[in-house]
Structure formats: structure tokens, C-alpha cells
Design a protein around this motif. Structure first.
Motif, PDB file in Angstrom:
ATOM      1  N   ILE A 102       0.831  -1.207   0.000  1.00 56.34           N
ATOM      2  CA  ILE A 102       0.000   0.000   0.000  1.00 56.34           C
ATOM      3  C   ILE A 102       0.864   1.255   0.000  1.00 56.34           C
ATOM      4  O   ILE A 102       0.519   2.269  -0.644  1.00 56.34           O
ATOM      5  CB  ILE A 102      -0.988  -0.006   1.187  1.00 56.34           C
ATOM      6  N   VAL A 103       2.011   1.234   0.669  1.00 58.66           N
ATOM      7  CA  VAL A 103       2.911   2.393   0.667  1.00 58.66           C
ATOM      8  C   VAL A 103       3.485   2.623  -0.733  1.00 58.66           C
ATOM      9  O   VAL A 103       3.540   3.765  -1.215  1.00 58.66           O
ATOM     10  CB  VAL A 103       4.043   2.208   1.697  1.00 58.66           C
ATOM     11  N   ILE A 104       3.881   1.548  -1.388  1.00 59.17           N
ATOM     12  CA  ILE A 104       4.461   1.676  -2.739  1.00 59.17           C
ATOM     13  C   ILE A 104       3.424   2.225  -3.724  1.00 59.17           C
ATOM     14  O   ILE A 104       3.707   3.149  -4.498  1.00 59.17           O
ATOM     15  CB  ILE A 104       5.001   0.317  -3.217  1.00 59.17           C
ATOM     16  N   ILE A 105       2.209   1.664  -3.687  1.00 58.55           N
ATOM     17  CA  ILE A 105       1.158   2.137  -4.592  1.00 58.55           C
ATOM     18  C   ILE A 105       0.822   3.598  -4.304  1.00 58.55           C
ATOM     19  O   ILE A 105       0.694   4.423  -5.223  1.00 58.55           O
ATOM     20  CB  ILE A 105      -0.103   1.262  -4.472  1.00 58.55           C
ATOM     21  N   ALA A 106       0.664   3.928  -3.020  1.00 60.30           N
ATOM     22  CA  ALA A 106       0.324   5.302  -2.645  1.00 60.30           C
ATOM     23  C   ALA A 106       1.409   6.274  -3.090  1.00 60.30           C
ATOM     24  O   ALA A 106       1.119   7.380  -3.573  1.00 60.30           O
ATOM     25  CB  ALA A 106       0.121   5.393  -1.134  1.00 60.30           C
ATOM     26  N   PHE A 107       2.662   5.878  -2.957  1.00 57.11           N
ATOM     27  CA  PHE A 107       3.753   6.748  -3.386  1.00 57.11           C
ATOM     28  C   PHE A 107       3.727   6.960  -4.897  1.00 57.11           C
ATOM     29  O   PHE A 107       3.901   8.083  -5.391  1.00 57.11           O
ATOM     30  CB  PHE A 107       5.096   6.149  -2.958  1.00 57.11           C
ATOM     31  N   LEU A 108       3.472   5.894  -5.634  1.00 56.55           N
ATOM     32  CA  LEU A 108       3.493   5.975  -7.093  1.00 56.55           C
ATOM     33  C   LEU A 108       2.350   6.812  -7.655  1.00 56.55           C
ATOM     34  O   LEU A 108       2.531   7.546  -8.630  1.00 56.55           O
ATOM     35  CB  LEU A 108       3.459   4.566  -7.702  1.00 56.55           C
ATOM     36  N   VAL A 109       1.161   6.720  -7.054  1.00 58.23           N
ATOM     37  CA  VAL A 109       0.013   7.475  -7.571  1.00 58.23           C
ATOM     38  C   VAL A 109      -0.116   8.836  -6.911  1.00 58.23           C
ATOM     39  O   VAL A 109      -0.844   9.702  -7.403  1.00 58.23           O
ATOM     40  CB  VAL A 109      -1.308   6.683  -7.396  1.00 58.23           C
ATOM     41  N   GLY A 110       0.579   9.056  -5.807  1.00 56.01           N
ATOM     42  CA  GLY A 110       0.471  10.311  -5.079  1.00 56.01           C
ATOM     43  C   GLY A 110       1.491  11.331  -5.523  1.00 56.01           C
ATOM     44  O   GLY A 110       2.210  11.129  -6.505  1.00 56.01           O
ATOM     45  N   PRO A 111       1.599  12.432  -4.781  1.00 60.23           N
ATOM     46  CA  PRO A 111       2.560  13.498  -5.128  1.00 60.23           C
ATOM     47  C   PRO A 111       3.977  13.099  -4.701  1.00 60.23           C
ATOM     48  O   PRO A 111       4.409  13.390  -3.594  1.00 60.23           O
ATOM     49  CB  PRO A 111       2.041  14.700  -4.335  1.00 60.23           C
ATOM     50  N   LYS A 112       4.689  12.440  -5.587  1.00 56.77           N
ATOM     51  CA  LYS A 112       5.980  11.830  -5.249  1.00 56.77           C
ATOM     52  C   LYS A 112       7.008  12.848  -4.763  1.00 56.77           C
ATOM     53  O   LYS A 112       7.695  12.628  -3.774  1.00 56.77           O
ATOM     54  CB  LYS A 112       6.514  11.065  -6.472  1.00 56.77           C
ATOM     55  N   VAL A 113       7.134  13.955  -5.472  1.00 59.98           N
ATOM     56  CA  VAL A 113       8.134  14.960  -5.080  1.00 59.98           C
ATOM     57  C   VAL A 113       7.798  15.548  -3.717  1.00 59.98           C
ATOM     58  O   VAL A 113       8.678  15.751  -2.863  1.00 59.98           O
ATOM     59  CB  VAL A 113       8.221  16.071  -6.146  1.00 59.98           C
ATOM     60  N   MET A 114       6.503  15.804  -3.492  1.00 60.30           N
ATOM     61  CA  MET A 114       6.084  16.337  -2.192  1.00 60.30           C
ATOM     62  C   MET A 114       6.370  15.332  -1.078  1.00 60.30           C
ATOM     63  O   MET A 114       6.864  15.709   0.003  1.00 60.30           O
ATOM     64  CB  MET A 114       4.584  16.673  -2.208  1.00 60.30           C
ATOM     65  N   ALA A 115       6.095  14.055  -1.319  1.00 63.74           N
ATOM     66  CA  ALA A 115       6.346  13.020  -0.308  1.00 63.74           C
ATOM     67  C   ALA A 115       7.829  12.941   0.039  1.00 63.74           C
ATOM     68  O   ALA A 115       8.202  12.853   1.218  1.00 63.74           O
ATOM     69  CB  ALA A 115       5.837  11.668  -0.801  1.00 63.74           C
ATOM     70  N   LEU A 116       8.677  12.996  -0.985  1.00 61.11           N
ATOM     71  CA  LEU A 116      10.122  12.950  -0.737  1.00 61.11           C
ATOM     72  C   LEU A 116      10.582  14.193   0.015  1.00 61.11           C
ATOM     73  O   LEU A 116      11.449  14.123   0.890  1.00 61.11           O
ATOM     74  CB  LEU A 116      10.870  12.822  -2.068  1.00 61.11           C
ATOM     75  N   GLY A 117       9.991  15.335  -0.317  1.00 58.15           N
ATOM     76  CA  GLY A 117      10.321  16.567   0.394  1.00 58.15           C
ATOM     77  C   GLY A 117       9.888  16.514   1.848  1.00 58.15           C
ATOM     78  O   GLY A 117      10.632  16.929   2.750  1.00 58.15           O
ATOM     79  N   PHE A 118       8.663  16.024   2.083  1.00 59.34           N
ATOM     80  CA  PHE A 118       8.176  15.885   3.456  1.00 59.34           C
ATOM     81  C   PHE A 118       9.085  14.958   4.260  1.00 59.34           C
ATOM     82  O   PHE A 118       9.376  15.218   5.435  1.00 59.34           O
ATOM     83  CB  PHE A 118       6.749  15.316   3.459  1.00 59.34           C
ATOM     84  N   PHE A 119       9.501  13.865   3.636  1.00 63.51           N
ATOM     85  CA  PHE A 119      10.364  12.900   4.310  1.00 63.51           C
ATOM     86  C   PHE A 119      11.704  13.542   4.676  1.00 63.51           C
ATOM     87  O   PHE A 119      12.157  13.458   5.822  1.00 63.51           O
ATOM     88  CB  PHE A 119      10.578  11.684   3.409  1.00 63.51           C
TER      89      PHE A 119
END
Length: 533
Positions: A269-286
């Protein structure tokens, strides 16, 4: 014969007292729900308002102690005999401890908590970049190092006493180095064990209630199943049957298999969510979220709103600290049971650091998915907390698939947490027997579910009552955990295995299979050095 009779009497007393307390609470909620809710809210207000500082200082102490002992000179001591090795593979070990330690909570709050903080932040305007930064930092704070430090303190003390000192698998055994076996076998020990059972039941009932709410909300959002008390009762009854069946099958089968399945589903679920979600924003948040977290961890750890906003801290941070303390006997005992043979350093790294890293990933991915949609949709999502993730997923590709996996994951986490707790309660009420009878496990499984039903269905504000019971259950047990720290310090300082571990490590450092003659000479020299020291 006499000693056997004494053991049996002790077991019966702890079990009987614990059952009476739990049954009394259940009956109170059934027959006087309004009074039960009023007293619960009063206790919540007093404990968060007057003792928020105590919960905060306690959790900070647990974290500092965990880091110290994990990276101290005592880190090479094994939880067991010096030649013992882990019973479970690293992957299975981590899967089981993570499933028991977080489980439903991460699914329930993974989207909902960042969105709540995003729309209702402290000191900054809601719905802004600053609010998003606040949301991620607070989510990291509540779910990363601090909760796992609570679990680590209790688990390490229990594992040390069980596998290093060959004592019973009860919380009271931790106090043998401080007060002696005579007092631990008397009323002092019984009181400790009863407190552990009460805290465990309170913490698990909260988790079961949250899981029931989210399963019902997911079924409603996806399939139109009504959100009602009748449906919630049916959910608890069905899941109770499943987790009791898993519990009686034992750790090596039901719990281990489900825990591994949980990790696979969570990874998917994390992999799918990352792929369909805002990837750059997720990496920035992390990336920036981790930086902010460690930059501000000291101030954020001790923040309780003493200069304002104490109500916010009481409802969020202090509640979380209490919730993790309430979960400590259950999760700690379970982690201890599966950690035999690991060194203290390996234990702390696995229990404290790895889960925290996964937590950072989890909230970065799911928090960014919600915040990316903006304040309007965020407000819609958290209007009902249990449906937040389903609302957010519906705005992304493969949203239905994500929702279905989430629903399945909630169920499997629900079952894993509940059957792990059932096993632990069986140990606590069976004189520390690490293989409690199925009869006792079934009794506790039914009572856990009954309390969750009373809190969720029998009161007007189920979520509030779930929070209240966790706060109340955690308060007395915080003192038990503080005692565990002093006991552990005494244990490691007097443990004969410390010198053996150091000598073994030094000898290993000099080893060179390609130069046997040099190895022999260096080994002799090493022994001389150790003798002189």
C-alpha cells in the motif's frame, strides 16, 4: 506440593482480581453509561490537565534511557545465555513487533492526523505551507522514537529477567533486583501484575475500538454498509472469533503468519500510494520532516503547552504519551517473548530505530497525499476521522484498490494486535507461563472485546471514551516503567556476562584466519591486556 499450591494460589489471585476489575468496568459501562462517561471525561481532564508534565517527563526519560543503554558499553550483553541466538529471523521478528506495536493506529491516523494538524495548527495559519510543516513534524513526534522507547524499556527489562535471569514472564519479576523475590511473590508483586493487566486491557480496548470504527467506515464508504452500532457489534463479534482462533494457534503459527502478511500488505500500500500520489512532495516531506524532527526534538519532547494551548497538547501529545505507556506492558511483553538471543544493542536498534524510519516513510507518503489536495478536501476527509484515508484515496488513481487494501490491512492488524494481547494477558494471569492455556486466552479475548464494545457502542462519544480509558490505565503503570529503568541499570552493572562480552569482542577484533601464527600471538597478548585491566 506446598510450593506448587502457593504458585497456583498466586496465579488464581492475579487472575481473579484482574477479571473482577475488568468485569466491573464493563458492567459499569453497560448499566450506568452516562455516569461511566462523565467519570471518564473527568478523569481525562484531570490527568491531562494536572499531570501532563508527568507523562511528558516520563516518556522523555524512557527515550533517553533507551538510547543510552543501546549504545553504551553494555550493548553486547545477550538477552539469554552468552551462546544463545535469536529464535526468529530478523524479518519475522521485526514484522511481529511492528504489527503488535503500531498496527491499527498507523492505518487510522496515517492520513487523519497530518490533516488535523494541517487545518488546526498551533501558532501558524491553517492550510498553509507552515501548517503542513507543523503537521508532519507533530506526526513524526507522536509516532516515531517516543512510543518505541516506551515499548523498549518494558520489553528489555522483561527479556533480561526471563532469558538472562530465568525468572517468570511477569511484569513483577522486573522488581526482583530492587525489592527481592519475597516481596515480588507477595502482594507487592500481585499489585504490579494487576496494574499491568489493567493497562494492557485499556490500551488494547482503545485499539480495537479504533479498528472497529475504521472497518465500519470503510465498508460504508466502499459498499454502502450503514455506520451503526449494530454493524459495529457484528464487526467486533466476527473479528473476536478470528483473533481468538489465531491466538490459540500460538505465536509460531497464527501470529507469525499474520504479522508477515501485515508487512507485505503495508509495503504494497505504501508503494502504490507513493506511485500514484505526489511523489516529489512526499520525498520533500520525508527529507525536511526528518531534519525538523531531529532539530527540534528536545523542545518538542518537553512541550506541554505550559505557556498556552495546553488543551491542544492534552488532546494530542499528552494523550499519545499516555496511550504508549498503556500499550507498554502488552507490546513490551510480546516483544520480549520474541527477542531471546539478541544483544541489547541489536534489540534497541531493531525496536527503536527501524520502526521509526518506517514511520517517517508512512506519514510522509500518506500525509502528502492528503495535504496535496488542499484545505477544502482535507476538511471533508477529517469530518469523520475513520473515513479520512478513504476520502483522500478517492481523489487518486487506483483509489478503490488502495481503499480495499486498507480495509484488509485494518482487519489483519486488528487480529494481530488482539491475539498478541490475548497471549500476553494469558502470560500475565498464568504466573508468567510463556505458554498460557487456551482457556485463559479465550476469556481475555472475550473481555477485551466486551470492553471495546462498551466504550464504543455504549457511550455517546466513543472515541473520547477510548482516549479516556487509555489515559487512566497508563497513569499508575508509568511508575512501574520508571522502576524498570532503575532495575535494568542495576542488572547490567552487575551482570557477569558484560566482561565476557567485552573479552569476546576484543578477541574477535584480533582474529585473522589468513595469519594463524599472528592470530595466536595476538590472542595471547589480548588476554594479558585484559588481565592487567
Amino acid at each position: 506440593m506446598n510450593s506448587q499450591g502457593t504458585v497456583k494460589k498466586k496465579t488464581n489471585m492475579v487472575l481473579i482480581i484482574s477479571l473482577l476489575i475488568t468485569l466491573t468496568i464493563v458492567a459499569w459501562g453497560v448499566f450506568a453509561p452516562e455516569n461511566f462517561e462523565a467519570v471518564g471525561n473527568l478523569a481525562f481532564g484531570i490527568l491531562t490537565g494536572q499531570f501532563g508534565w508527568f507523562y511528558t517527563a516520563s516518556v522523555a526519560a524512557f527515550l533517553l534511557f533507551s538510547l543510552w543503554i543501546g549504545f553504551s558499553k553494555y550493548g553486547n550483553i545477550r538477552l539469554g545465555a552468552d551462546d544463545s541466538r535469536p529464535e526468529y529471523s530478523t524479518m519475522s521478528w521485526f514484522s511481529m513487533l511492528f504489527s503488535a506495536g503500531m498496527g491499527i493506529g498507523l492505518i487510522f491516523w496515517g492520513v487523519a492526523e497530518p490533516l488535523n494538524h494541517y487545518l488546526s495548527p498551533l501558532y501558524v495559519d491553517p492550510g498553509t505551507g507552515a501548517a503542513a510543516e507543523f503537521a508532519i513534524e507533530k506526526s513524526f513526534l507522536h509516532w516515531a522514537l517516543h512510543p518505541w522507547a516506551c515499548f523498549a524499556v518494558m520489553a528489555l527489562a522483561l527479556a533480561f529477567m526471563q532469558f538472562r535471569k530465568n525468572k517468570k514472564g511477569q511484569i513483577s519479576s522486573i522488581f526482583i533486583p530492587l525489592v527481592g523475590e519475597e516481596k515480588v511473590n507477595g502482594w507487592f508483586g500481585k499489585t504490579i501484575d494487576v496494574l499491568a493487566i489493567f493497562a494492557t486491557v485499556a490500551g488494547v480496548a482503545t485499539s480495537l475500538g479504533l479498528g472497529t470504527m475504521q472497518i465500519n467506515s470503510g465498508l460504508n464508504y466502499l459498499f454502502g454498509v450503514p455506520e451503526s452500532k449494530t454493524v459495529q457489534i457484528a464487526i467486533i463479534v466476527i473479528v473476536t472469533c478470528l483473533f481468538i482462533l489465531s491466538a490459540v494457534s500460538g505465536i509460531g503459527r497464527g501470529i507469525k503468519i499474520l504479522s508477515n502478511a501485515n508487512m507485505v500488505l503495508a509495503g504494497i500500500i505504501v508503494i502504490i500510494a507513493f506511485l500514484v500520489g505526489p511523489k516529489v512532495m512526499a520525498l520533500g516531506f520525508f527529507t525536511e520532516g526528518i531534519g525538523n524532527y531531529f532539530q527540534n526534538i528536545i523542545g518538542q519532547t518537553f512541550a506541554i503547552g505550559a505557556f498556552g494551548e495546553s488543551e491542544w497538547y492534552g488532546g494530542w501529545t499528552v494523550f499519545y504519551w499516555a496511550w504508549w505507556i498503556a500499550w507498554a506492558p502488552f507490546v513490551g511483553s510480546f516483544i520480549a517473548r520474541i527477542s531471546k538471543g539478541r544483544t541489547i544493542r541489536e534489540f534497541i536498534a531493531g525496536v527503536l530505530l527501524v520502526p521509526s524510519l518506517l514511520t517517517f516513510i508512512w506519514f510522509s507518503v500518506f500525509g502528502s497525499m492528503g495535504i496535496n489536495l488542499g484545505p477544502e478536501i482535507a476538511a471533508e476527509a477529517i469530518s469523520t476521522t475513520s473515513t479520512a484515508c478513504f476520502v483522500v484515496f478517492s481523489h487518486y488513481p487506483l483509489g478503490i484498490l488502495l481503499s480495499l487494501i486498507t480495509l484488509v490491512l485494518v482487519c489483519t492488524f486488528f487480529i494481530t494486535s488482539a491475539d498478541s494481547a490475548t497471549f500476553v494477558l494469558g502470560v500475565f494471569s498464568s504466573d508468567g507461563n510463556l505458554d498460557p492455556s487456551n482457556k485463559i486466552k479465550v476469556i481475555w479475548g472475550l473481555l477485551e472485546s466486551a470492553l471495546a464494545l462498551v466504550l464504543l457502542v455504549g457511550t455517546d462519544n466513543g472515541l473520547s471514551m477510548l482516549q479516556s480509558i487509555s489515559i487512566v490505565g497508563a497513569f499508575p503503570f508509568a511508575f512501574v516503567m520508571i522502576g524498570a529503568i532503575f532495575s535494568l541499570v542495576k542488572l547490567v552493572r552487575t551482570d557477569p556476562g558484560y566482561e565476557a562480552a567485552v573479552e569476546s569482542q576484543r578477541t574477535t577484533d584480533f582474529k585473522d584466519p589468513g595469519l594463524p601464527e599472528l592470530e595466536s600471538e595476538l590472542t595471547k597478548l589480548n588476554k594479558i591486556i585484559i588481565t592487567e585491566e
